[in-house]
Design a protein around this motif. Structure first.
Motif, PDB file in Angstrom:
ATOM      1  N   ALA A 194       0.632  -1.458  -0.085  1.00  0.00           N
ATOM      2  CA  ALA A 194      -0.160  -0.129  -0.181  1.00  0.00           C
ATOM      3  C   ALA A 194       0.860   1.051   0.189  1.00  0.00           C
ATOM      4  CB  ALA A 194      -0.980   0.167   1.009  1.00  0.00           C
ATOM      5  N   VAL A 195       2.204   1.172   0.975  1.00  0.00           N
ATOM      6  CA  VAL A 195       2.914   2.330   0.921  1.00  0.00           C
ATOM      7  C   VAL A 195       3.512   2.562  -0.437  1.00  0.00           C
ATOM      8  CG1 VAL A 195       5.223   3.809   2.080  1.00  0.00           C
ATOM      9  CG2 VAL A 195       2.910   2.371   3.174  1.00  0.00           C
ATOM     10  N   LEU A 196       4.096   1.746  -1.361  1.00  0.00           N
ATOM     11  CA  LEU A 196       5.096   1.309  -2.076  1.00  0.00           C
ATOM     12  C   LEU A 196       3.671   2.208  -3.333  1.00  0.00           C
ATOM     13  CD1 LEU A 196       6.854  -1.622  -2.606  1.00  0.00           C
ATOM     14  CD2 LEU A 196       8.017   0.848  -1.808  1.00  0.00           C
ATOM     15  N   VAL A 197       2.313   1.553  -3.505  1.00  0.00           N
ATOM     16  CA  VAL A 197       1.868   2.214  -4.739  1.00  0.00           C
ATOM     17  C   VAL A 197       1.204   3.355  -4.235  1.00  0.00           C
ATOM     18  CG1 VAL A 197      -0.509   1.462  -5.762  1.00  0.00           C
ATOM     19  CG2 VAL A 197       0.992  -0.559  -5.192  1.00  0.00           C
ATOM     20  N   GLY A 198       0.486   3.598  -3.248  1.00  0.00           N
ATOM     21  CA  GLY A 198       0.415   4.844  -2.842  1.00  0.00           C
ATOM     22  C   GLY A 198       1.313   5.665  -3.066  1.00  0.00           C
ATOM     23  N   VAL A 199       3.126   6.402  -2.880  1.00  0.00           N
ATOM     24  CA  VAL A 199       4.073   6.652  -3.057  1.00  0.00           C
ATOM     25  C   VAL A 199       4.392   7.043  -4.522  1.00  0.00           C
ATOM     26  CG1 VAL A 199       6.698   6.814  -3.138  1.00  0.00           C
ATOM     27  CG2 VAL A 199       4.969   6.299  -0.784  1.00  0.00           C
ATOM     28  N   ALA A 200       3.807   5.654  -5.599  1.00  0.00           N
ATOM     29  CA  ALA A 200       3.933   5.304  -6.924  1.00  0.00           C
ATOM     30  C   ALA A 200       2.530   5.986  -7.426  1.00  0.00           C
ATOM     31  CB  ALA A 200       4.149   4.464  -7.661  1.00  0.00           C
ATOM     32  N   PHE A 201       1.301   6.038  -7.180  1.00  0.00           N
ATOM     33  CA  PHE A 201       0.521   6.800  -7.608  1.00  0.00           C
ATOM     34  C   PHE A 201       0.540   8.151  -7.253  1.00  0.00           C
ATOM     35  CE2 PHE A 201      -1.718   3.298  -7.841  1.00  0.00           C
ATOM     36  CZ  PHE A 201      -1.866   2.343  -9.126  1.00  0.00           C
ATOM     37  N   GLY A 202       1.291   8.343  -5.918  1.00  0.00           N
ATOM     38  CA  GLY A 202       0.308   9.968  -5.726  1.00  0.00           C
ATOM     39  C   GLY A 202       1.876  10.965  -6.104  1.00  0.00           C
ATOM     40  N   THR A 203       3.355  10.391  -7.171  1.00  0.00           N
ATOM     41  CA  THR A 203       4.312  11.263  -7.412  1.00  0.00           C
ATOM     42  C   THR A 203       3.577  11.223  -8.341  1.00  0.00           C
ATOM     43  OG1 THR A 203       5.875  10.247  -5.901  1.00  0.00           O
ATOM     44  CG2 THR A 203       6.518  10.861  -7.591  1.00  0.00           C
ATOM     45  N   ALA A 204       2.895   9.962  -9.415  1.00  0.00           N
ATOM     46  CA  ALA A 204       2.538  10.229 -10.902  1.00  0.00           C
ATOM     47  C   ALA A 204       1.684  11.346 -11.133  1.00  0.00           C
ATOM     48  CB  ALA A 204       2.490   8.976 -11.242  1.00  0.00           C
ATOM     49  N   GLY A 205      -0.084  11.226  -9.761  1.00  0.00           N
ATOM     50  CA  GLY A 205      -0.583  12.087 -10.434  1.00  0.00           C
ATOM     51  C   GLY A 205       0.109  13.527 -10.223  1.00  0.00           C
ATOM     52  N   SER A 206       1.263  14.539  -8.305  1.00  0.00           N
ATOM     53  CA  SER A 206       1.125  15.397  -8.427  1.00  0.00           C
ATOM     54  C   SER A 206       2.667  16.359  -9.808  1.00  0.00           C
ATOM     55  CB  SER A 206       1.968  15.577  -7.354  1.00  0.00           C
ATOM     56  OG  SER A 206       0.922  14.877  -6.213  1.00  0.00           O
ATOM     57  N   LEU A 207       3.157  15.337 -10.263  1.00  0.00           N
ATOM     58  CA  LEU A 207       3.748  15.496 -11.626  1.00  0.00           C
ATOM     59  C   LEU A 207       2.859  15.774 -12.305  1.00  0.00           C
ATOM     60  CD1 LEU A 207       6.873  15.357 -11.925  1.00  0.00           C
ATOM     61  CD2 LEU A 207       6.783  13.336 -13.122  1.00  0.00           C
ATOM     62  N   PHE A 208       2.450  15.085 -12.940  1.00  0.00           N
ATOM     63  CA  PHE A 208       1.419  14.977 -14.371  1.00  0.00           C
ATOM     64  C   PHE A 208       0.969  16.488 -14.102  1.00  0.00           C
ATOM     65  CE2 PHE A 208       1.936  11.002 -16.000  1.00  0.00           C
ATOM     66  CZ  PHE A 208       1.293  11.031 -17.473  1.00  0.00           C
ATOM     67  N   GLN A 209       0.215  16.490 -12.329  1.00  0.00           N
ATOM     68  CA  GLN A 209      -0.642  17.807 -12.654  1.00  0.00           C
ATOM     69  C   GLN A 209       0.120  18.721 -12.867  1.00  0.00           C
ATOM     70  OE1 GLN A 209      -3.026  17.195  -8.986  1.00  0.00           O
ATOM     71  NE2 GLN A 209      -3.909  15.566  -9.912  1.00  0.00           N
ATOM     72  N   ASN A 210       1.645  19.351 -12.309  1.00  0.00           N
ATOM     73  CA  ASN A 210       2.737  20.253 -11.993  1.00  0.00           C
ATOM     74  C   ASN A 210       3.303  20.249 -13.426  1.00  0.00           C
ATOM     75  OD1 ASN A 210       4.287  21.945 -11.838  1.00  0.00           O
ATOM     76  ND2 ASN A 210       5.411  20.573 -10.270  1.00  0.00           N
ATOM     77  N   LEU A 211       2.954  19.503 -13.679  1.00  0.00           N
ATOM     78  CA  LEU A 211       4.343  19.630 -15.882  1.00  0.00           C
ATOM     79  C   LEU A 211       2.589  19.974 -16.534  1.00  0.00           C
ATOM     80  CD1 LEU A 211       6.100  16.498 -16.234  1.00  0.00           C
ATOM     81  CD2 LEU A 211       6.726  18.799 -15.513  1.00  0.00           C
ATOM     82  N   LEU A 212       1.344  19.886 -16.661  1.00  0.00           N
ATOM     83  CA  LEU A 212       0.554  19.965 -17.513  1.00  0.00           C
ATOM     84  C   LEU A 212      -0.056  21.377 -16.227  1.00  0.00           C
ATOM     85  CD1 LEU A 212      -0.961  16.810 -18.534  1.00  0.00           C
ATOM     86  CD2 LEU A 212       1.508  17.989 -19.526  1.00  0.00           C
ATOM     87  N   ARG A 213      -0.041  21.423 -15.496  1.00  0.00           N
ATOM     88  CA  ARG A 213      -0.163  22.822 -15.120  1.00  0.00           C
ATOM     89  C   ARG A 213      -2.121  22.769 -15.124  1.00  0.00           C
ATOM     90  NH1 ARG A 213       0.727  27.487 -17.264  1.00  0.00           N
ATOM     91  NH2 ARG A 213       0.924  28.750 -15.246  1.00  0.00           N
ATOM     92  N   ASN A 214      -2.282  21.827 -14.780  1.00  0.00           N
ATOM     93  CA  ASN A 214      -4.108  21.700 -14.906  1.00  0.00           C
ATOM     94  C   ASN A 214      -4.204  20.358 -13.707  1.00  0.00           C
ATOM     95  OD1 ASN A 214      -6.740  20.417 -15.471  1.00  0.00           O
ATOM     96  ND2 ASN A 214      -6.212  21.188 -17.618  1.00  0.00           N
ATOM     97  N   PRO A 215      -4.666  20.843 -12.764  1.00  0.00           N
ATOM     98  CA  PRO A 215      -4.859  19.396 -11.643  1.00  0.00           C
ATOM     99  C   PRO A 215      -6.215  18.578 -12.373  1.00  0.00           C
ATOM    100  CG  PRO A 215      -6.951  20.890 -11.690  1.00  0.00           C
ATOM    101  CD  PRO A 215      -6.060  21.520 -12.536  1.00  0.00           C
ATOM    102  N   LEU A 216      -6.548  18.506 -13.093  1.00  0.00           N
ATOM    103  CA  LEU A 216      -7.167  17.020 -13.796  1.00  0.00           C
ATOM    104  C   LEU A 216      -5.996  16.182 -14.550  1.00  0.00           C
ATOM    105  CD1 LEU A 216     -11.051  18.712 -15.592  1.00  0.00           C
ATOM    106  CD2 LEU A 216     -10.517  17.755 -13.167  1.00  0.00           C
ATOM    107  N   ALA A 217      -5.301  16.529 -14.399  1.00  0.00           N
ATOM    108  CA  ALA A 217      -4.557  16.013 -15.633  1.00  0.00           C
ATOM    109  C   ALA A 217      -3.987  14.625 -14.286  1.00  0.00           C
ATOM    110  CB  ALA A 217      -3.425  16.773 -16.119  1.00  0.00           C
ATOM    111  N   SER A 218      -4.344  13.573 -14.101  1.00  0.00           N
ATOM    112  CA  SER A 218      -3.701  12.789 -13.844  1.00  0.00           C
ATOM    113  C   SER A 218      -3.982  11.262 -14.493  1.00  0.00           C
ATOM    114  CB  SER A 218      -4.383  12.222 -12.355  1.00  0.00           C
ATOM    115  OG  SER A 218      -5.933  11.742 -12.813  1.00  0.00           O
ATOM    116  N   PRO A 219      -2.497  10.490 -14.211  1.00  0.00           N
ATOM    117  CA  PRO A 219      -3.062   9.531 -14.981  1.00  0.00           C
ATOM    118  C   PRO A 219      -4.413   8.594 -15.045  1.00  0.00           C
ATOM    119  CG  PRO A 219      -0.998   8.924 -13.514  1.00  0.00           C
ATOM    120  CD  PRO A 219      -2.068  10.549 -13.209  1.00  0.00           C
TER     121      PRO A 219
END
Length: 351
Positions: A88-113
């Protein structure tokens, strides 16, 4: 003549002091929020491992981890509770990091995997491997990783270099196509195979072996190290891709960062299935705690806490029934998406 000079000097000094104070406040808040999230993560991890239908004391848990064999307790901890909590920790870190990275790079809060089709690409490939090729275990995980990367490449190619909302819209369209593929495969398969595929599609932490957890951990170490090296460009990228390129950030670095986010998502899906909405929720929650500022670390911590809480709820919400963790995250994530859309409409939209 000296008085005006002294006055201007004093004013400049006061302005610099105010600026330093203004810069210190966000850093102080980030440290406090990070410490609070680490505390919440430790508490949630402890609750998932120690509490539940079979409680374990802290001394017994430490003894089991260091090799002592305690009848029943050792089996429950090492074969059920601890691997679920670690995963749960590993998957949560993977998804949380990926979601934050997408939203940051694309400057859009809907831009998650979840939204732009990466998770559904992995899902479609995994379901194809299960239902058409009859594969199980690690082979399904390999197909999921390949599917996520392929869909991400298609979305990026169709969207072009404009990114932002165009990439989100293209991702939604591709995601709809992948969902149609999944539904077609489910409709043409036998009931037994469909049950296997549905269990994987919902997302579950149950029955994942330590070998799979080890592969996920090794992949994340590599990907997070690459992200830490490339992440120095993130503050400039928050200004937009054109501004970042003008400040000296190479254009290919943006695509490399997106690829890291895709791979984090792909390995998370390969290990636990496409657990919905964790990547989507982690970034906005972290930004809200930080007063609107981005932090990949806080996004990762929020993702891990969400996964642990969701898994604990899934295990004990209905007595005698262990629900897939994706059922809980989906039940929470749907209303959260509606709330975020309503909030965006009320405030003039997202960035």
């Amino acid at each position: 003549m000296s008085a005006p000079v002294l006055t201007r000097t004093s004013a400049a000094g006061a302005a610099r002091s105010d600026l330093r104070a203004a810069n210190r406040a966000p850093r102080r808040r980030r440290r406090v929020v990070t410490a609070a999230l680490v505390g919440a993560l430790v508490a949630a991890f402890g609750a998932r491992v120690l509490l539940g239908d079979y409680t374990v004391t802290i001394p017994d848990f430490l003894a089991i981890v260091f090799g002592k064999d305690i009848p029943v307790a050792s089996f429950v901890v090492m074969e059920s509770k601890l691997p679920r909590a670690v995963l749960a920790v590993l998957v949560g870190v993977a998804f949380g990091t990926a979601g934050s990275l997408f939203q940051n790079l694309l400057r859009n809060p809907l831009a998650s995997p979840d939204i732009v089709g990466v998770s559904l690409g992995a899902s479609a490939a995994g379901v194809f491997a299960i239902l058409v090729l009859g594969l199980r275990g690690g082979a399904v995980s390999v197909f999921a990783v390949v599917g996520a990367v392929a869909v991400a490449a298609v979305v990026r190619w169709v969207a072009g270099t404009t990114g932002g909302y165009r990439l989100v819209l293209v991702g939604v369209g591709v995601a709809a196509g992948m969902l149609a593929v999944v539904q077609y495969l489910l409709a043409r398969s036998s009931t037994y195979d469909v049950q296997l595929a549905l269990r994987w599609l919902v997302g579950s932490l149950n029955g994942v072996p330590w070998s799979t957890i080890g592969i996920l951990a090794a992949a994340m170490v590599v990907l997070l190290a690459v992200l830490a090296w490339l992440g120095r460009a993130l503050p400039a990228l928050e200004l937009g891709q054109d501004a970042a390129v003008g400040l000296g950030v190479r254009a290919h670095r943006i695509d490399t960062l997106l690829l890291v986010g895709v791979l984090l998502t792909a390995f998370g899906v390969a290990a636990a299935g496409p657990v919905s909405f964790v990547a989507f929720m982690a970034g906005p929650i972290a930004r809200s705690l930080l007063g609107g500022r981005h932090s990949l670390l806080c996004g990762a911590l929020v993702g891990a806490v969400l996964m642990l809480l969701a898994d604990y709820t899934a295990a004990y919400l209905v007595p005698g029934v262990v629900l897939p963790v994706g059922v809980v995250t989906g039940a929470v994530g749907g209303p959260f998406l509606l709330w975020l859309l309503t909030r965006g409409a009320a405030t003039g939209g997202a960035r």
